[in-house]
Scaffold this motif. Structure first.
Motif, PDB file in Angstrom:
ATOM      1  N   MET A   1     -25.276 -71.695 -29.350  1.00  0.00           N
ATOM      2  CA  MET A   1     -25.574 -70.374 -29.859  1.00  0.00           C
ATOM      3  C   MET A   1     -25.554 -70.355 -31.396  1.00  0.00           C
ATOM      4  N   LYS A   2     -24.625 -71.116 -31.986  1.00  0.00           N
ATOM      5  CA  LYS A   2     -24.556 -71.170 -33.452  1.00  0.00           C
ATOM      6  C   LYS A   2     -25.820 -71.783 -34.033  1.00  0.00           C
ATOM      7  N   ARG A   3     -26.344 -72.801 -33.348  1.00  0.00           N
ATOM      8  CA  ARG A   3     -27.565 -73.442 -33.831  1.00  0.00           C
ATOM      9  C   ARG A   3     -28.740 -72.470 -33.778  1.00  0.00           C
ATOM     10  N   LEU A   4     -28.840 -71.693 -32.705  1.00  0.00           N
ATOM     11  CA  LEU A   4     -29.904 -70.708 -32.572  1.00  0.00           C
ATOM     12  C   LEU A   4     -29.790 -69.631 -33.653  1.00  0.00           C
ATOM     13  N   THR A   5     -28.576 -69.205 -33.944  1.00  0.00           N
ATOM     14  CA  THR A   5     -28.345 -68.222 -35.001  1.00  0.00           C
ATOM     15  C   THR A   5     -28.742 -68.791 -36.360  1.00  0.00           C
ATOM     16  N   ALA A   6     -28.385 -70.051 -36.608  1.00  0.00           N
ATOM     17  CA  ALA A   6     -28.743 -70.691 -37.876  1.00  0.00           C
ATOM     18  C   ALA A   6     -30.262 -70.809 -38.020  1.00  0.00           C
ATOM     19  N   ILE A   7     -30.953 -71.148 -36.949  1.00  0.00           N
ATOM     20  CA  ILE A   7     -32.414 -71.252 -36.981  1.00  0.00           C
ATOM     21  C   ILE A   7     -33.024 -69.874 -37.253  1.00  0.00           C
ATOM     22  N   TYR A   8     -32.474 -68.852 -36.595  1.00  0.00           N
ATOM     23  CA  TYR A   8     -32.974 -67.498 -36.802  1.00  0.00           C
ATOM     24  C   TYR A   8     -32.784 -67.059 -38.255  1.00  0.00           C
ATOM     25  N   HIS A   9     -31.621 -67.311 -38.824  1.00  0.00           N
ATOM     26  CA  HIS A   9     -31.366 -66.937 -40.217  1.00  0.00           C
ATOM     27  C   HIS A   9     -32.303 -67.688 -41.167  1.00  0.00           C
ATOM     28  N   MET A  10     -32.555 -68.954 -40.897  1.00  0.00           N
ATOM     29  CA  MET A  10     -33.468 -69.724 -41.730  1.00  0.00           C
ATOM     30  C   MET A  10     -34.892 -69.169 -41.619  1.00  0.00           C
ATOM     31  N   LEU A  11     -35.299 -68.827 -40.395  1.00  0.00           N
ATOM     32  CA  LEU A  11     -36.635 -68.266 -40.187  1.00  0.00           C
ATOM     33  C   LEU A  11     -36.791 -66.939 -40.919  1.00  0.00           C
ATOM     34  N   THR A  12     -35.787 -66.082 -40.843  1.00  0.00           N
ATOM     35  CA  THR A  12     -35.896 -64.797 -41.549  1.00  0.00           C
ATOM     36  C   THR A  12     -35.946 -65.000 -43.053  1.00  0.00           C
ATOM     37  N   ARG A  13     -35.193 -65.950 -43.575  1.00  0.00           N
ATOM     38  CA  ARG A  13     -35.252 -66.232 -45.019  1.00  0.00           C
ATOM     39  C   ARG A  13     -36.625 -66.731 -45.428  1.00  0.00           C
ATOM     40  N   VAL A  14     -37.209 -67.590 -44.619  1.00  0.00           N
ATOM     41  CA  VAL A  14     -38.552 -68.108 -44.919  1.00  0.00           C
ATOM     42  C   VAL A  14     -39.570 -66.969 -44.891  1.00  0.00           C
ATOM     43  N   LEU A  15     -39.492 -66.104 -43.885  1.00  0.00           N
ATOM     44  CA  LEU A  15     -40.435 -64.989 -43.793  1.00  0.00           C
ATOM     45  C   LEU A  15     -40.266 -64.015 -44.963  1.00  0.00           C
ATOM     46  N   TYR A  16     -39.031 -63.703 -45.324  1.00  0.00           N
ATOM     47  CA  TYR A  16     -38.809 -62.844 -46.487  1.00  0.00           C
ATOM     48  C   TYR A  16     -39.307 -63.517 -47.761  1.00  0.00           C
ATOM     49  N   GLY A  17     -39.133 -64.823 -47.860  1.00  0.00           N
ATOM     50  CA  GLY A  17     -39.638 -65.553 -49.022  1.00  0.00           C
ATOM     51  C   GLY A  17     -41.149 -65.497 -49.111  1.00  0.00           C
ATOM     52  N   ILE A  18     -41.812 -65.663 -47.970  1.00  0.00           N
ATOM     53  CA  ILE A  18     -43.276 -65.582 -47.938  1.00  0.00           C
ATOM     54  C   ILE A  18     -43.733 -64.173 -48.320  1.00  0.00           C
ATOM     55  N   ALA A  19     -43.064 -63.161 -47.758  1.00  0.00           N
ATOM     56  CA  ALA A  19     -43.422 -61.773 -48.080  1.00  0.00           C
ATOM     57  C   ALA A  19     -43.209 -61.493 -49.561  1.00  0.00           C
ATOM     58  N   SER A  20     -42.114 -61.990 -50.114  1.00  0.00           N
ATOM     59  CA  SER A  20     -41.830 -61.797 -51.534  1.00  0.00           C
ATOM     60  C   SER A  20     -42.892 -62.466 -52.398  1.00  0.00           C
TER      61      SER A  20
END
Length: 157
Positions: free
Chosen positions: A1-20
């Motif tokens: 579950m921790k790995r899935l959470t870490a992947i999700y957080h990384m994905l959201t950071r990448v998407l916010y970075g792309i949007a920015s």
């Protein structure tokens, strides 16, 4: 579950970075279009006053878009931790809301200048926009007051 959470957080950071990044590019393009429009008006020997007012309005909007891009980058991509307290959430929301209030107020000012030079009966619309900006400020002040009072009533951890 921790790995899935870490992947999700990384994905959201990448998407916010792309949007920015996309918002930054759009902001720069808007500034370029504003400059081009003024240049085009000067080349065509058109009155520069209206082209410059439109250009100022476009630059103001582009700065608001850039501020949103900066906010996303700082708060959602570069920030290493989540909001842990009510005061942090209030501070972040306040920053974002102030950006919007400034953009609305500057647009109203640009509309006043444009309307005053064309037709005084058009001043009603910028006046309404100033009223909206004022209501936004009052709403922000009320939010800050109520949220700080609520935070004071919370038990200390």
């Amino acid at each position: 579950m921790k790995r899935l959470t870490a992947i999700y957080h990384m994905l959201t950071r990448v998407l916010y970075g792309i949007a920015s990044f996309a918002l930054t590019v759009i902001s720069l393009a808007m500034i370029g279009v504003a400059g081009f429009d003024v240049w085009h008006a000067a080349e065509a020997s058109e009155p520069l006053k209206y082209a410059m007012l439109d250009g100022i309005g476009l630059v103001v909007v582009s700065l608001a878009v850039f501020d949103v891009a900066k906010y996303l980058m700082e708060e959602e991509v570069l920030r290493d931790r989540e909001l842990r307290s009510a005061s942090e959430a209030r501070e972040t929301l306040t920053k974002f809301f102030v950006i919007i209030i400034i953009a609305v107020t500057l647009e109203a000012l640009i509309f006043v200048l444009g309307a005053a030079s064309k037709n005084l009966s058009l001043l009603v619309y910028p006046a309404i926009l100033f009223g909206v900006a004022s209501l936004m400020m009052v709403s922000l002040a009320l939010y800050l007051r109520l949220s700080s009072q609520a935070e004071e009533q919370l038990p200390s951890a």
